[in-house]
Design a protein around this motif. Sequence first.
Motif: not given
Length: 466
Positions: A348, A351, A376, A379, A381
Amino acid sequence: MVKICCIGAGYVGGPTMAVIALKCPSIEVAVVDISAARIAAWNGDELPIYEPGLDEVVRQCRGRNLFFSADVERHVSEADIVFVSVNTPTKTRGLGAGKAADLTYWESAARMIADVSKSDKIVVEKSTVPVKTAEAIEKILTHNCNAVNFQVLSNPEFLAEGTAVQDLLRPDRVLIGGRETAAGRKAVDALKDVYARWVPADRIVTTNLWSAELTKLAANAFLAQRISSVNAISALCEATGADVSEVAAAVGMDGRIGPKFLTAGVGFGGSCFQKDILNLVYICERHGLHEPAAYWKQVIEVNDYQKRRFVTRVVSSMFNTVSGKKVAVLGFAFKKDTGDSRETPAIDVCKGLLADGAAVCVYDPQVTEDQIRQDLAAVGEPMRQVGVARDAYEAAGGAHAICILTEWDEFKALDYRRIFDGMQKPAFLFDGRNVVDGGELRRIGFIVYSIGKPLDPWLRGMPAVA
Ligand code: NAD
Ligand code: UDX
């Protein structure tokens, strides 16, 4: 010879069975998994999970009375006791998505047990499951195989990663829940006999099935709640000039509260806490218990707030933007002494930093580059702004800031003077785990942020909350 089979060779199945094999040389223990690659790793030189002390235990027992095999059906059919330690993640779609436990793996294991069983078996829930799962499992077993007697027990696992071997060798308690019938009690006694070979009798607790299932969810909820409590106080410490380490130490001296699990940080991670609390929330809601559901949900909300708050501190301190700036991330695992990155707060935080345009360079002593990139990418990215370094010095070279996100011991002993000399100025260090000596780093020249500690003049008055 009693034969045990464990379905699921993961973070729980592997270490748990290795310790049973170590302590019970007269029991044959087979650990099976549908992942042939995982089984091959358990049989190889580099185990699939990093856990201090585990190599020695496995080396001592493997091939003697501990076996890892992909021949799931054969070992299940031959076993007297079958542990089920498969993953029970949060459902991502359908009824209860985002909260309820996904029991697909469990159900398929139970159906397979019913299919291949030719002799009576004790089936042990080792996975963390919703309360009343044993009833569903009993139905699957008995409706699919009526020639065999099954007894279902709940024996939740309380080990923590990074200390799994010690936790298993010296557990605070072993909990066994079973049916309150003659056959149920006999099954509980049989499992008790296994643990009694090394766990003192007063630490083996027996309860009814539903109490054992619910205890596991409740224990994780209580532990996570302590962390969210101290993290909530850490925000107030920063606003007032109190020091969260001093507050937590003094609060924890109250015998009714106790000192453990009161370390403020960037938020809890790991595969269990969030999943199990969501599961608890879902069960409460299903029973119409909306206030208890909202109460436990808040533990997760404070955890999310803590992670957001950290990112906001970083960005607002660095002139309100990290766009185009290199940020070194030291530590990616959800805690020290593990290579596990499931639900790590580092995901998180990265991110959030990437969303503001930072170039992030991660170093972790145990999490592999592939895993970091996979986490990563999962999520959303883009990888062009993500680097992975081989050590902390490489990660910090030319960086504007360092974020410490895992409390690895090696981060305490780094040469911070050398690191400072190689960084852009002003050089920022954001300590999400309170591992470094802020005073010493300030003397070197860093601008330091430590969670829950009195703020540097630089940071005062800057927005602290997203
Ligand atoms: P994991 O993902 O590391 O391991 C689960 C394994 O089960 C995987 O290797 C998977 O391939 C295997 N599997 C799934 N379905 C299968 C099937 N039908 N047949 C054979 N193998 C199958 O998970 P974990 O971290 O070991 O957790 C397992 C359970 O224990 C979960 O319910 C978790 O909540 C609970 N738990 C975990 C911890 C922890 O620290 N990780 C602690 C206590 C309890
Ligand atoms: C947890 C439970 O502790 C264990 O009993 C259960 O069986 C599985 O879930 P685990 O997730 O492996 O174990 O590790 P744990 O030590 O509980 O840490 C979880 C997270 O909380 C980590 O991110 C850790 O850094 C964080 N934490 C822990 C804090 O932020 N502060 C603390 O005081 C303790």
